[in-house]
Design a protein around this motif. Structure first.
Motif, PDB file in Angstrom:
ATOM      1  N   SER A 116     -10.324   3.491   0.843  1.00  0.00           N
ATOM      2  CA  SER A 116     -10.703   3.233  -0.536  1.00  0.00           C
ATOM      3  C   SER A 116     -12.191   3.490  -0.690  1.00  0.00           C
ATOM      4  O   SER A 116     -12.978   2.936   0.065  1.00  0.00           O
ATOM      5  CB  SER A 116     -10.393   1.787  -0.911  1.00  0.00           C
ATOM      6  OG  SER A 116     -10.707   1.543  -2.254  1.00  0.00           O
ATOM      7  N   TYR A 136      -7.308  11.953  -5.126  1.00  0.00           N
ATOM      8  CA  TYR A 136      -5.932  12.387  -5.392  1.00  0.00           C
ATOM      9  C   TYR A 136      -5.940  13.479  -6.454  1.00  0.00           C
ATOM     10  O   TYR A 136      -6.883  13.600  -7.236  1.00  0.00           O
ATOM     11  CB  TYR A 136      -5.086  11.223  -5.918  1.00  0.00           C
ATOM     12  CG  TYR A 136      -4.894  10.098  -4.931  1.00  0.00           C
ATOM     13  CD1 TYR A 136      -3.922  10.168  -3.952  1.00  0.00           C
ATOM     14  CD2 TYR A 136      -5.691   8.961  -4.997  1.00  0.00           C
ATOM     15  CE1 TYR A 136      -3.735   9.126  -3.057  1.00  0.00           C
ATOM     16  CE2 TYR A 136      -5.514   7.919  -4.102  1.00  0.00           C
ATOM     17  CZ  TYR A 136      -4.531   8.008  -3.138  1.00  0.00           C
ATOM     18  OH  TYR A 136      -4.359   6.983  -2.247  1.00  0.00           O
ATOM     19  N   THR A 187      -5.200   1.397   3.470  1.00  0.00           N
ATOM     20  CA  THR A 187      -5.464   2.758   3.011  1.00  0.00           C
ATOM     21  C   THR A 187      -6.952   2.915   2.733  1.00  0.00           C
ATOM     22  O   THR A 187      -7.626   1.943   2.392  1.00  0.00           O
ATOM     23  CB  THR A 187      -4.673   3.065   1.722  1.00  0.00           C
ATOM     24  OG1 THR A 187      -5.006   2.096   0.729  1.00  0.00           O
ATOM     25  CG2 THR A 187      -3.180   3.054   1.976  1.00  0.00           C
ATOM     26  N   TRP A 209       0.066   4.275  -2.408  1.00  0.00           N
ATOM     27  CA  TRP A 209      -1.205   4.995  -2.260  1.00  0.00           C
ATOM     28  C   TRP A 209      -1.214   5.970  -1.092  1.00  0.00           C
ATOM     29  O   TRP A 209      -2.148   6.727  -0.931  1.00  0.00           O
ATOM     30  CB  TRP A 209      -2.362   4.017  -2.112  1.00  0.00           C
ATOM     31  CG  TRP A 209      -2.488   3.122  -3.288  1.00  0.00           C
ATOM     32  CD1 TRP A 209      -2.288   1.783  -3.335  1.00  0.00           C
ATOM     33  CD2 TRP A 209      -2.827   3.497  -4.628  1.00  0.00           C
ATOM     34  NE1 TRP A 209      -2.477   1.309  -4.602  1.00  0.00           N
ATOM     35  CE2 TRP A 209      -2.811   2.346  -5.417  1.00  0.00           C
ATOM     36  CE3 TRP A 209      -3.132   4.723  -5.234  1.00  0.00           C
ATOM     37  CZ2 TRP A 209      -3.090   2.356  -6.777  1.00  0.00           C
ATOM     38  CZ3 TRP A 209      -3.426   4.733  -6.591  1.00  0.00           C
ATOM     39  CH2 TRP A 209      -3.394   3.563  -7.345  1.00  0.00           C
ATOM     40  N   GLY A 247      -6.444  -0.183  -7.694  1.00  0.00           N
ATOM     41  CA  GLY A 247      -5.652   0.803  -8.438  1.00  0.00           C
ATOM     42  C   GLY A 247      -6.306   1.338  -9.684  1.00  0.00           C
ATOM     43  O   GLY A 247      -5.626   1.647 -10.655  1.00  0.00           O
ATOM     44  N   THR A 290      -8.272   2.398  -4.269  1.00  0.00           N
ATOM     45  CA  THR A 290      -6.910   2.009  -3.898  1.00  0.00           C
ATOM     46  C   THR A 290      -6.753   0.500  -3.743  1.00  0.00           C
ATOM     47  O   THR A 290      -5.628   0.011  -3.702  1.00  0.00           O
ATOM     48  CB  THR A 290      -6.472   2.709  -2.595  1.00  0.00           C
ATOM     49  OG1 THR A 290      -7.369   2.358  -1.549  1.00  0.00           O
ATOM     50  CG2 THR A 290      -6.427   4.204  -2.772  1.00  0.00           C
ATOM     51  N   SER A 301       0.801  -1.228   0.000  1.00  0.00           N
ATOM     52  CA  SER A 301       0.000   0.000   0.000  1.00  0.00           C
ATOM     53  C   SER A 301       0.832   1.277   0.000  1.00  0.00           C
ATOM     54  O   SER A 301       0.280   2.366   0.019  1.00  0.00           O
ATOM     55  CB  SER A 301      -0.944  -0.001   1.208  1.00  0.00           C
ATOM     56  OG  SER A 301      -0.205  -0.131   2.398  1.00  0.00           O
TER      57      SER A 301
END
Length: 103
Positions: free
Chosen positions: A45, A49, A43, A22, A97, A94, A19
Motif C-alpha cells: 500500500s 492498478y 498487500t 486487492w 480502499g 489498499t 485482502s
C-alpha cells in the motif's frame, strides 16, 4: 510463492478474505507467520492498478468534484474523480480502499 526459494505457500481462504480483492497477478505480498501457519496477508500500500471499466467522462462534471465507480484490473471497485478514464493507471491505498492519484 516464496521469491527466494520458489516454494509455494498455501494460504487458507479465510486468512486472505480481507485482502483478496486487492491481489493481482504478479503482486508481491507479505505473509505473517505464527507457529508455521500464515495468519495474515499484507498487500502493498499504495499500489498502482489499471482501470478496466468506468463510465465515460461527461463535460462539466469536473467543477463539483464529481466521482464515479471504477473497476480495477484486480477486480476491486473504487470511487475515482470524473476525469479518470478507462485504461488509466491509478494509485490506490489498499488499506482503506481509496483513490490517491492518477499515475
Amino acid at each position: 510463492m516464496d521469491s527466494e526459494t520458489f516454494e509455494e505457500v498455501m494460504v487458507e481462504s479465510n486468512t486472505i478474505e480481507d485482502s483478496k480483492k486487492w491481489i493481482s497477478e504478479g503482486m508481491e505480498c507479505d505473509l505473517v507467520f505464527f507457529k508455521g501457519n500464515v495468519i495474515e496477508v499484507m498487500t502493498p500500500s499504495p499500489y498502482v492498478y489499471e482501470v478496466v471499466e468506468t463510465e465515460p467522462n461527461v463535460k462539466g462534471n469536473t467543477a463539483q468534484g464529481y466521482t464515479k465507480p471504477a473497476v480495477l484490473d484486480c477486480g476491486a471497485t473504487v470511487n475515482v474523480p470524473g476525469f479518470v478514464e478507462q485504461g488509466s493507471k491509478i494509485k490506490v491505498d489498499t488499506q482503506n480502499g481509496e483513490y490517491m492519484e492518477r499515475v
